[in-house]
Scaffold this active site. Sequence first.
Site, PDB file in Angstrom:
ATOM      1  N   ILE A   1      81.039  28.786  43.819  1.00 46.76           N
ATOM      2  CA  ILE A   1      81.342  29.957  43.212  1.00 46.76           C
ATOM      3  C   ILE A   1      80.741  29.681  41.821  1.00 46.76           C
ATOM      4  O   ILE A   1      81.110  30.638  40.871  1.00 46.76           O
ATOM      5  CB  ILE A   1      82.727  30.216  43.094  1.00 46.76           C
ATOM      6  CG1 ILE A   1      83.556  28.807  42.630  1.00 46.76           C
ATOM      7  CG2 ILE A   1      83.351  30.505  44.509  1.00 46.76           C
ATOM      8  CD1 ILE A   1      85.204  29.151  42.761  1.00 46.76           C
ATOM      9  N   GLY A   2      80.176  28.581  41.463  1.00 50.05           N
ATOM     10  CA  GLY A   2      79.601  28.413  40.303  1.00 50.05           C
ATOM     11  C   GLY A   2      79.084  26.841  40.105  1.00 50.05           C
ATOM     12  O   GLY A   2      79.156  25.946  40.523  1.00 50.05           O
TER      13      GLY A   2
ATOM     14  N   GLY B   1      77.476  24.392  36.655  1.00 48.73           N
ATOM     15  CA  GLY B   1      77.431  24.139  35.215  1.00 48.73           C
ATOM     16  C   GLY B   1      76.256  23.120  35.053  1.00 48.73           C
ATOM     17  O   GLY B   1      75.631  22.439  35.857  1.00 48.73           O
TER      18      GLY B   1
ATOM     19  N   GLY C   1      77.970  19.795  36.934  1.00 46.47           N
ATOM     20  CA  GLY C   1      78.500  19.874  38.327  1.00 46.47           C
ATOM     21  C   GLY C   1      78.533  21.268  38.834  1.00 46.47           C
ATOM     22  O   GLY C   1      78.039  22.300  38.084  1.00 46.47           O
TER      23      GLY C   1
ATOM     24  N   LYS D   1      85.866  21.282  41.055  1.00 49.72           N
ATOM     25  CA  LYS D   1      84.933  21.040  40.443  1.00 49.72           C
ATOM     26  C   LYS D   1      84.246  19.630  40.578  1.00 49.72           C
ATOM     27  O   LYS D   1      84.921  18.678  40.422  1.00 49.72           O
ATOM     28  CB  LYS D   1      85.111  21.200  38.899  1.00 49.72           C
ATOM     29  CG  LYS D   1      83.755  21.022  37.699  1.00 49.72           C
ATOM     30  CD  LYS D   1      84.469  21.115  36.632  1.00 49.72           C
ATOM     31  CE  LYS D   1      83.334  20.931  35.426  1.00 49.72           C
ATOM     32  NZ  LYS D   1      83.718  21.189  34.099  1.00 49.72           N
TER      33      LYS D   1
ATOM     34  N   ASP E   1      83.378  24.708  23.933  1.00 49.32           N
ATOM     35  CA  ASP E   1      82.301  25.336  24.694  1.00 49.32           C
ATOM     36  C   ASP E   1      83.171  26.649  25.147  1.00 49.32           C
ATOM     37  O   ASP E   1      82.893  26.954  26.285  1.00 49.32           O
ATOM     38  CB  ASP E   1      81.942  24.555  25.833  1.00 49.32           C
ATOM     39  CG  ASP E   1      80.870  24.919  26.662  1.00 49.32           C
ATOM     40  OD1 ASP E   1      80.568  24.640  27.826  1.00 49.32           O
ATOM     41  OD2 ASP E   1      80.044  25.724  25.819  1.00 49.32           O
TER      42      ASP E   1
END
Length: 1012
Positions: A708-709, A711, A714, A731, A837
């Site tokens: 689902i994502g 970065g 990771g 994550k 961030d």
Amino acid sequence: MKLTAMGQFSFVLLACCMQAVICSSIGNYTDMFSLLDFKKQISLDPQQALMSWNGSTHFCTWKGVRCSVKKPSRVTSLNLTKQGLVGQISSSLGNLTFLKVLDLSANSFLGEIPVSLGHLHHLQILHLENNTLQGKIPALANCSKLTWLSMGRNQLTGEIHEDFPSRLETLLLSVNNLTGTVPASLGNISTLKEFSCARNNIEGSIPDEVANLLGLQLLYVGLNKMSGRFPQPVLNLSNLVFLSISLNNFSGVIPSSVGTSLPNLQLFKIGGNLFHGHVPSSLTNASQLNDIDMTMNKFTGVVPSSIGRLSGLTWLNLENNELQASNKQDWKFVDSLANCTELRVFSLAGNRLAGQVPNSVGNLSSQLQYLHMGGNQLSGDLPSGIANLRNLISFSLPGNNFTSLLPEWLGTLNSLQRVVLDGNFFSGLIPSSFSNLSQLAELYLDWNQLNGYIPPDLGKLQMLEALNISYNNLRGSIPKEIFAIPTIVKISLSFNNLHGALHANIGNAKQLTNLEIASNNLSEELPSSLCNCESLEDIELGNNFFSGSIPTSFGNISSLKTLNLSHNNLSGSIPPSLGNLQALEQLDLSFNNLKGEVPTEGIFKNNATSVLIDGNQGLCGGPLGLHLPACPIMQSNSAKHKLSILLKVVIPLVIVLLLVVIISVLSFRRRKQKTKDISLPSFGREFPKISHSDLARATEGFATSNLIGQGRYGSVYRGQLFHDGKLVAIKVFSLDTRGAQKSFIAECNALRNVRHRNLVHILTACSSIDPNGNDFKALVYEFMPRGDLHNLLYSTRDRELSSYFIPLVQRLSIMVDVSEALSYLHHHHQGTIVHCDLKPSNILLDDDMVAHVGDFGLARFKFDTTSPSLVDSTSTSSLAIKGTIGYIAPEYAAGSQVSTAADVYSFGVVLLEIFIRRSPTDDMFKDGMTIAKLTEINFPDNVLQIADPQLLQELEQREDITMTFRDSGAQILRSVLNIGLCCTKTSPNERISMQEVAAKLHGIRDAYLRGN
């Protein structure tokens, strides 16, 4: 002087107006003082929920407070749920006479519930569940408009009141310490739809008057001390949907008409009682039933063959009864269950089923995940039809009389995570196909008649946690491959005919807690590598032929509780290091060839009953409780002899020891450095343990379909933890990426002690190794169903997302949530945390569109107590620019230190982006033009020209409601964008703090809500 008639009338009118103004003012002050008195009773406010409760703003703008629109403004709602508040509930709340909603749930309020709440005549909803409230439930009969009353999950005592408001629709009192009985007066509340008093100490039965509650849909009275026959009044509740009377002392038979009388039932839980008789066939008349739990009773007879009419059935649990089946006719219910295409859980364990299981069990739902039939008298072969149940997760048949070979087709059920076949008479070899069960976590084959070798291919089961093949006739050596399984926790191979050495590779089993290989024919020396299994709690190696000495390194297994090395051929002395094991509770070294002095520390000291050393003729000394002879004193020798020993023995020994020490120190430093690199930081609170295999199962092997994502450090996967079915976000750090290791540690450190409703909640962490032996690190978070804010604003790939419009008030609420989170991190935590961030993709939204700030991989902590904003970034990494292009504060480019002011800048950019709906990296922002500069140029007169067109459309559509709405909407936009400009000032010193930001945004949102 006389007044004319008209003058007299004017005077009276003026007096009445003045009286109204005075009364209005008094009402306002009463509400304000009542709220302030409530605040005084709060001893801990960790999220600073009541920070805005002061004289500088009107009480109607205070957090959690809502007031009436009409003047004068009176408090109508107080909602402070999930704020972590500690203290007592002030009786002054009883003065809020216009209060309609009071929600103080999910806090830590203690003491008694104020009696004064019973005076709130306008109160409609009262939520006090999930606190630590004590005492009795106050009388609330005068709250005549009350429709919802929830006081569950507290420590309330006393009996349930006889007198509740007549308009109640929901009454929830579960998980308290209430006593007495269910009051008969409950039957007078004709509007009641939900009643729960589960998990208390309620006695008696359900009163006959409950039969009057014709609208009742939910009745939960489970886990009490209720008794008597099946409550007959329930049969009159034809609208009942959920019924649970489990874990009481009800007895007798279930009325045969139960399914006919309750046609709308969806949940029927009566387990843990003393019911007997047959399972009523009328249950099939409740055609919507999907959950039947009748466990732990004394039901007899056969399962009705009509059970399959319940086509929506998902859960059928009949275990631990006295149900029977011995012929084809008795087993017909299995044939009918083929119609239940949604069935996921089916258990008949612990009954009196006998004979061959029909092959039609293979026709059950393809959705079936749990099939449990253990503890019966089943025999013959395993039905081959079970091979059709491709989604089986748990297959359990222990304690039966199966006599066949274990079939190879078991290895084709690729979803299996748990296979329990112990306590039967299975014979032959362990099927080689078992190595195909890549999801398998538990394999229990103990207490059978298996022979042959342990297949080395079991080492391919890289998610296996428990392997139990004890009490069989296995021979050969223990394959070293099973020690390479990174997730293995328990190995039990006792009472077989295994021989050979215990391979040194056992030290690779880093997660191992239980090693049980007693009563075999194992020999040679004990491997010192066992000390590498740092999680070991139980070592059972007795009744073998191990020789040599007990490794001194066993004293390094700090978690060890039980060590059994009895009945072997061990020699030498007992290592004193065993006395260092603080957790050791049982030590059995009996019947070996040990000699020398027994240690006196740790478990040996005054703990004779926990230390078994019989059968070792050469032992001496030790604590008095062991009743051993004293050790002999060595006689002195001549000086010449001493010198000889000094030259020939002592000096060479000292040299060797010095070399060993030097090598050990160097080795220790390397290990320490490595440990430092891979260890999991302490979170400061207990988190559930989780392994690489747990996460692999939860994400279907980290499948791309669950990604689902991604970065810089990771990837994030959606997963489902099987122990509770909870959806989570996982994550996984790419540790081969530079900085990922530090990012993991930074995120752990940032989240280990923070608590705030607007921060992503961490559930646990994993620091382990993957099946290839590589370092593995992951964090497990609460799953946010709405995804991140960036996708919600911009995504065009998802049709549903792209059509979703975020209204003005929703955007305001999201930014209020984010400002609260940052304000907490900057000002109200134990030491400042700077996020570093902040951006829309790091703002996640739950089902209720509540925002949660996440991704603390770049977070920094304040150590310099002399500066309120600067953070010592050297504590984690260098002063390189941290963050994401477009959101980074300009001073970072000049090498400035990390500061809270930089977070404020990032927040300001996000705020502008949300209302303008342009990314700060949009193509239009170049040659010195930024989103902040664009706003500044158009502020204040032209803000509507740069605002999100969707917001303008919302304003236009609302013009027909009120002509002033568009103007007020424009004013709201100006106010919000002005805060964004205050946050994005070029100079850090000119920016406002997050405390100010949060307060201002609260005021804007509350003003907007009051005006609309």
